[in-house]
Design an enzyme around this catalytic site. Sequence first.
Site, PDB file in Angstrom:
ATOM      1  N   CYS A  77      -7.753  10.211  -7.190  1.00 46.28           N
ATOM      2  CA  CYS A  77      -7.635   8.818  -6.753  1.00 46.28           C
ATOM      3  C   CYS A  77      -8.430   7.975  -7.740  1.00 46.28           C
ATOM      4  CB  CYS A  77      -8.175   8.635  -5.340  1.00 46.28           C
ATOM      5  SG  CYS A  77      -8.236   6.907  -4.801  1.00 46.28           S
ATOM      6  N   ASP A 126       0.819  -1.207   0.000  1.00 46.65           N
ATOM      7  CA  ASP A 126       0.000   0.000   0.000  1.00 46.65           C
ATOM      8  C   ASP A 126       0.857   1.263   0.000  1.00 46.65           C
ATOM      9  OD1 ASP A 126      -1.692   2.194   1.672  1.00 46.65           O
ATOM     10  OD2 ASP A 126      -3.025   0.903   0.524  1.00 46.65           O
ATOM     11  N   ARG A 127       0.616   2.140  -0.960  1.00 45.49           N
ATOM     12  CA  ARG A 127       1.399   3.353  -1.107  1.00 45.49           C
ATOM     13  C   ARG A 127       1.132   4.344   0.012  1.00 45.49           C
ATOM     14  NH1 ARG A 127      -0.550  -0.285  -3.719  1.00 45.49           N
ATOM     15  NH2 ARG A 127      -2.367   0.947  -4.282  1.00 45.49           N
ATOM     16  N   THR A 128      -0.129   4.527   0.359  1.00 43.39           N
ATOM     17  CA  THR A 128      -0.468   5.473   1.419  1.00 43.39           C
ATOM     18  C   THR A 128       0.098   5.029   2.758  1.00 43.39           C
ATOM     19  OG1 THR A 128      -2.463   6.351   0.364  1.00 43.39           O
ATOM     20  CG2 THR A 128      -2.394   6.421   2.756  1.00 43.39           C
ATOM     21  N   CYS A 144      -1.973   4.618 -10.904  1.00 45.16           N
ATOM     22  CA  CYS A 144      -2.222   4.882  -9.481  1.00 45.16           C
ATOM     23  C   CYS A 144      -1.756   6.293  -9.150  1.00 45.16           C
ATOM     24  CB  CYS A 144      -1.486   3.869  -8.608  1.00 45.16           C
ATOM     25  SG  CYS A 144      -1.586   4.223  -6.829  1.00 45.16           S
ATOM     26  N   ASN A 145      -2.662   7.123  -8.659  1.00 46.97           N
ATOM     27  CA  ASN A 145      -2.312   8.498  -8.311  1.00 46.97           C
ATOM     28  C   ASN A 145      -1.242   8.564  -7.230  1.00 46.97           C
ATOM     29  OD1 ASN A 145      -4.294  10.621  -9.650  1.00 46.97           O
ATOM     30  ND2 ASN A 145      -5.508   8.804  -9.189  1.00 46.97           N
ATOM     31  N   THR A 146      -1.460   7.814  -6.140  1.00 46.95           N
ATOM     32  CA  THR A 146      -0.542   7.893  -5.004  1.00 46.95           C
ATOM     33  C   THR A 146       0.848   7.396  -5.370  1.00 46.95           C
ATOM     34  OG1 THR A 146      -2.475   7.473  -3.590  1.00 46.95           O
ATOM     35  CG2 THR A 146      -0.325   7.412  -2.535  1.00 46.95           C
ATOM     36  N   ALA A 147       0.941   6.473  -6.321  1.00 45.00           N
ATOM     37  CA  ALA A 147       2.244   5.967  -6.762  1.00 45.00           C
ATOM     38  C   ALA A 147       3.083   7.052  -7.426  1.00 45.00           C
ATOM     39  CB  ALA A 147       2.057   4.791  -7.711  1.00 45.00           C
ATOM     40  N   LYS A 189     -12.683  -0.391  -2.101  1.00 45.64           N
ATOM     41  CA  LYS A 189     -11.627  -1.411  -2.110  1.00 45.64           C
ATOM     42  C   LYS A 189     -12.037  -2.686  -1.364  1.00 45.64           C
ATOM     43  CE  LYS A 189      -7.422   1.448  -2.648  1.00 45.64           C
ATOM     44  NZ  LYS A 189      -6.785   0.734  -3.778  1.00 45.64           N
TER      45      LYS A 189
END
EC number: 5.1.1.13
Length: 243
Positions: free
Chosen positions: A197, A48-50, A84-87, A167
């Site tokens: 997101c 998980d990136r976050t 993926c935005n957070t990536a 999710k």
Amino acid sequence: MENFFSILGGMGTMATESFVRLINHRTKATKDQEYLNYVLFNHATVPDRTAYILDRSEENPMPFLLDDIEKQNLLRPNFIVLTCNTAHYFFEELQAATDIPILHMPREAANELVRQHTTGRVAILGTEGSMKAGIYEREVKNLGFETVIPDTALQEKINYLIYHEIKESDYLNQELYYEILEEAVERLNCEKVILGCTELSLMHEFAEDNHYPVIDAQSILADRTIERALAERSEALDTASEK
């Protein structure tokens, strides 16, 4: 296969499916051979990136993403799409690992504000990790726009929609989604709302009421992907015809 791009997805899988569906539906094709060539890396097991951005004791996604980039280097696509935005927190390191261009989703979404002649405040909605990292805020501010980040109460609603409803439960809670957008537009007094997101983009794709002033980053990325792929295909055909 020649004249293809690669998609680095799986974060999450349903959102990646939504992106691929947009690509296919928006490509003007009357026969199989007119669709786009692409390879999909659906790497669902990337940590998980976050979680890592918020707590560095969590497993680092970077080695997994770098390994994916190395594998794509071997295939030599024309360009890479990171869905993926957070990536994008890791974007600079990923781009440094390859000479193949990687499309930058937050930057493309920010540029859309200019194309739509935005003048007012811009709300940015996304994971807590992307908010903390300023992934979108930086791109939007660089273009001179005033950004608004969700307060704690609104961010908790966004987190719940992304992680619990979509999710975990695969449930597209339209009522909660509209409530979040209403707060962003009315309470935070924003002219535009960026969906930063891919789970929010998935939510938007199936929402019945789309009158809100939304900039859907995944949708913008799909359009830019199609434009680039078609341009490169056309260039390759022109080059071949000259030989």
